[in-house]
Write a protein that holds these residues in place. Sequence first.
Motif, mmCIF file in Angstrom:
data_model
loop_
_atom_site.group_PDB
_atom_site.id
_atom_site.type_symbol
_atom_site.label_atom_id
_atom_site.label_comp_id
_atom_site.label_asym_id
_atom_site.label_seq_id
_atom_site.Cartn_x
_atom_site.Cartn_y
_atom_site.Cartn_z
ATOM 1 N N GLU A 109 0.833 -1.203 0.000
ATOM 2 C CA GLU A 109 0.000 0.000 0.000
ATOM 3 C C GLU A 109 0.873 1.260 0.000
ATOM 4 O O GLU A 109 1.830 1.355 0.761
ATOM 5 C CB GLU A 109 -0.882 -0.015 1.248
ATOM 6 N N PRO A 110 0.552 2.246 -0.859
ATOM 7 C CA PRO A 110 1.286 3.515 -0.801
ATOM 8 C C PRO A 110 1.169 4.107 0.605
ATOM 9 O O PRO A 110 0.100 4.045 1.225
ATOM 10 C CB PRO A 110 0.577 4.392 -1.830
ATOM 11 N N ASN A 111 2.265 4.648 1.103
ATOM 12 C CA ASN A 111 2.298 5.093 2.491
ATOM 13 C C ASN A 111 2.456 6.605 2.600
ATOM 14 O O ASN A 111 1.522 7.291 2.989
ATOM 15 C CB ASN A 111 3.432 4.353 3.217
ATOM 16 N N ARG A 112 3.628 7.131 2.287
ATOM 17 C CA ARG A 112 3.872 8.565 2.412
ATOM 18 C C ARG A 112 4.627 9.059 1.181
ATOM 19 O O ARG A 112 5.332 8.318 0.520
ATOM 20 C CB ARG A 112 4.724 8.900 3.639
ATOM 21 N N ILE A 113 4.467 10.362 0.911
ATOM 22 C CA ILE A 113 5.183 11.022 -0.179
ATOM 23 C C ILE A 113 6.402 11.710 0.419
ATOM 24 O O ILE A 113 6.306 12.347 1.468
ATOM 25 C CB ILE A 113 4.293 12.079 -0.864
ATOM 26 N N LEU A 114 7.545 11.572 -0.238
ATOM 27 C CA LEU A 114 8.731 12.326 0.152
ATOM 28 C C LEU A 114 8.776 13.598 -0.686
ATOM 29 O O LEU A 114 8.476 13.573 -1.883
ATOM 30 C CB LEU A 114 10.000 11.503 -0.084
ATOM 31 N N TYR A 115 9.151 14.710 -0.060
ATOM 32 C CA TYR A 115 9.220 15.997 -0.742
ATOM 33 C C TYR A 115 10.670 16.455 -0.827
ATOM 34 O O TYR A 115 11.470 16.184 0.063
ATOM 35 C CB TYR A 115 8.384 17.044 0.007
ATOM 36 N N ASP A 116 11.003 17.181 -1.915
ATOM 37 C CA ASP A 116 12.358 17.702 -2.042
ATOM 38 C C ASP A 116 12.504 18.988 -1.233
ATOM 39 O O ASP A 116 11.555 19.435 -0.573
ATOM 40 C CB ASP A 116 12.752 17.881 -3.509
ATOM 41 N N LYS A 117 13.679 19.594 -1.297
ATOM 42 C CA LYS A 117 13.967 20.793 -0.504
ATOM 43 C C LYS A 117 13.067 21.970 -0.859
ATOM 44 O O LYS A 117 12.845 22.853 -0.043
ATOM 45 C CB LYS A 117 15.433 21.195 -0.680
ATOM 46 N N GLU A 118 12.560 21.979 -2.081
ATOM 47 C CA GLU A 118 11.668 23.053 -2.515
ATOM 48 C C GLU A 118 10.208 22.764 -2.190
ATOM 49 O O GLU A 118 9.323 23.523 -2.541
ATOM 50 C CB GLU A 118 11.827 23.306 -4.023
ATOM 51 N N GLY A 119 9.940 21.619 -1.570
ATOM 52 C CA GLY A 119 8.574 21.262 -1.204
ATOM 53 C C GLY A 119 7.798 20.573 -2.315
ATOM 54 O O GLY A 119 6.590 20.387 -2.195
ATOM 55 N N GLU A 120 8.500 20.191 -3.375
ATOM 56 C CA GLU A 120 7.845 19.500 -4.477
ATOM 57 C C GLU A 120 7.764 18.008 -4.173
ATOM 58 O O GLU A 120 8.709 17.425 -3.646
ATOM 59 C CB GLU A 120 8.622 19.712 -5.782
ATOM 60 N N PRO A 121 6.620 17.361 -4.512
ATOM 61 C CA PRO A 121 6.507 15.922 -4.257
ATOM 62 C C PRO A 121 7.492 15.125 -5.086
ATOM 63 O O PRO A 121 7.775 15.461 -6.232
ATOM 64 C CB PRO A 121 5.058 15.598 -4.646
ATOM 65 N N GLY A 122 8.020 14.068 -4.459
ATOM 66 C CA GLY A 122 8.974 13.197 -5.139
ATOM 67 C C GLY A 122 8.513 11.760 -5.062
ATOM 68 O O GLY A 122 7.397 11.441 -5.465
ATOM 69 N N ASP A 123 9.348 10.915 -4.499
ATOM 70 C CA ASP A 123 9.050 9.483 -4.411
ATOM 71 C C ASP A 123 7.891 9.199 -3.461
ATOM 72 O O ASP A 123 7.654 9.930 -2.505
ATOM 73 C CB ASP A 123 10.272 8.715 -3.913
#
Length: 122
Positions: A62-76
């Motif tokens: 199950e998808p759990n959490r989104i990681l965000y980059d330093k600029e606050g953009e969604p990543g993995d």
Amino acid sequence: MSRGRDDINVMIVEADKHPYMAAIPKEEGCLGNVIGGKAGVLRMNEGVGIVYDVEGYERGREPNRILYDKEGEPGDILCGTFAVVGMREDNMTSLTVEKAGQYFSEFYEPTFFGIDQDREVT
């Protein structure tokens, strides 16, 4: 949280739940058992790593959490249970109280995902 001689304090983050602290034996394979798969480590900022199941998406976790980059953009997107650990060089250590507070706040609210019939996250 009880702690044995060779335990490390880590934060466990399960899908659809708030994170919690746990004492895990510092033995090879123990974190793999906690996350339910083959462990990989993402290095975060100073002294922190995320231990996750590298095959989580492929295994239908199950998808759990989104990681965000330093600029606050969604990543993995992390799929399945993962653990936040302290890191010293290439060794996993207990998460400090300061870092536990920081990541507890970051991961406190579960992320809810829409998933279409082809298992694409929306």
